[in-house]
Design an enzyme around this catalytic site. Structure first.
Site, short mmCIF file in Angstrom:
data_model
loop_
_atom_site.label_atom_id
_atom_site.label_comp_id
_atom_site.label_asym_id
_atom_site.label_seq_id
_atom_site.Cartn_x
_atom_site.Cartn_y
_atom_site.Cartn_z
N LYS A 1 0.81 -1.20 0.00
CA LYS A 1 0.00 0.00 0.00
C LYS A 1 0.85 1.26 0.00
O LYS A 1 0.35 2.35 -0.17
CB LYS A 1 -0.87 0.01 1.28
CG LYS A 1 -1.82 -1.18 1.39
CD LYS A 1 -2.62 -1.09 2.70
CE LYS A 1 -2.11 -2.16 3.61
NZ LYS A 1 -2.90 -2.31 4.85
N ASP B 1 15.33 0.38 0.06
CA ASP B 1 16.34 0.36 1.12
C ASP B 1 17.40 -0.67 0.76
O ASP B 1 18.34 -0.37 0.04
CB ASP B 1 15.64 0.06 2.45
CG ASP B 1 16.56 0.18 3.65
OD1 ASP B 1 17.66 0.72 3.50
OD2 ASP B 1 16.18 -0.27 4.74
N LYS C 1 17.09 5.03 -0.12
CA LYS C 1 18.01 4.93 1.02
C LYS C 1 19.11 3.97 0.58
O LYS C 1 18.84 2.80 0.35
CB LYS C 1 17.29 4.37 2.24
CG LYS C 1 16.14 5.25 2.70
CD LYS C 1 15.80 5.00 4.14
CE LYS C 1 14.84 3.88 4.33
NZ LYS C 1 14.37 3.76 5.73
N ASP D 1 4.29 3.82 6.18
CA ASP D 1 3.69 3.54 7.48
C ASP D 1 4.70 3.03 8.49
O ASP D 1 5.79 2.56 8.14
CB ASP D 1 2.61 2.45 7.34
CG ASP D 1 3.25 1.07 7.05
OD1 ASP D 1 4.01 0.96 6.08
OD2 ASP D 1 2.99 0.13 7.83
#
Ligand code: IMP
Ligand code: MG
Length: 192
Positions: free
Chosen positions: A53, A113, A141, A169
């Site tokens: 999401k 990441d 990142k 989130d």
């Protein structure tokens, strides 16, 4: 009238330590990405593919910043662990609805990441033989990158910190913040 961007989000804002990227910065960058994509795919009709999401808000804004015909589709995955950092071991729980064979596919991600999740999903898409497959990521990142993946479109480089907001989130909260922020350390400790 106050201009503090956290004022409207008082209950969420008390969990935040700092705003890293403002709503205005995000808006400006998303428009730039949309313009670049519109130019690069001129004459073509790409399919933008996102993973639910986290990409929800970025995708909605990016779509409207692109001025050429396009289609959009979503996959949904679930991590096997509910850890803050996913380890790239994901299970597909919703597959694409549009066939991508022979199509120009632009994979849209909220954050990369380690690159493990992205790598896994790109592999899945590549096996369906798209005509082209590029990546557009809003937040990059790089400190813990394990797999080098060419990111054709990149919004922002982020420090090695866990961020929330603009779709991202922590335990399903904070996605609705229109900016990107850091959480207070005690939020992680309290397991909230
Ligand atoms: P990777 O497999 O290590 O590249 O991690 C990718 C996934 O971890 C992303 O799709 C996000 O769901 C999640 N993630 C990584 N960093 C953050 C963050 O700072 N905030 C929220 N979710 C993150
Ligand atoms: Mg997530």
């Amino acid at each position: 009238m106050s201009t503090d961007p956290t004022d409207r989000y008082r209950r969420l804002a008390s969990d935040l330590s700092e705003i890293l990227i403002s709503t205005e910065q995000i808006e400006k960058r998303v428009i730039e990405l949309g313009n670049a994509i519109s130019q690069d795919y001129a004459g073509k009709t790409p399919i933008l593919v996102g993973v639910l999401k986290g990409v929800l808000i970025f995708m909605a804004d990016l779509l409207r910043a692109i001025s050429i015909p396009l289609e959009v589709d979503f996959m949904a995955v679930t991590s096997y662990s509910s850890e803050t950092r996913a380890r790239g071991v994901v299970r597909l729980i919703k597959d694409l609805e549009i066939p991508i064979s022979g199509r120009e596919v632009l994979f849209v991600e909220d954050v990369v990441d380690t690159g493990l999740t992205l790598n896994y999903l790109l592999h899945t898409l590549r096996s369906q033989h798209p005509a082209s497959l590029e990546v557009c990521v809003l937040f990059n990142k790089s400190k813990h990158r394990l797999i080098d993946i060419p990111l054709k479109y990149k919004g922002f480089d982020l420090p090695d910190r866990f961020v929330v907001g603009y779709g991202l989130d922590y335990r399903e909260h904070y996605r609705n913040l229109p900016f990107v922020a850091l959480l207070k350390p005690e939020i992680f400790q309290s397991g909230k």
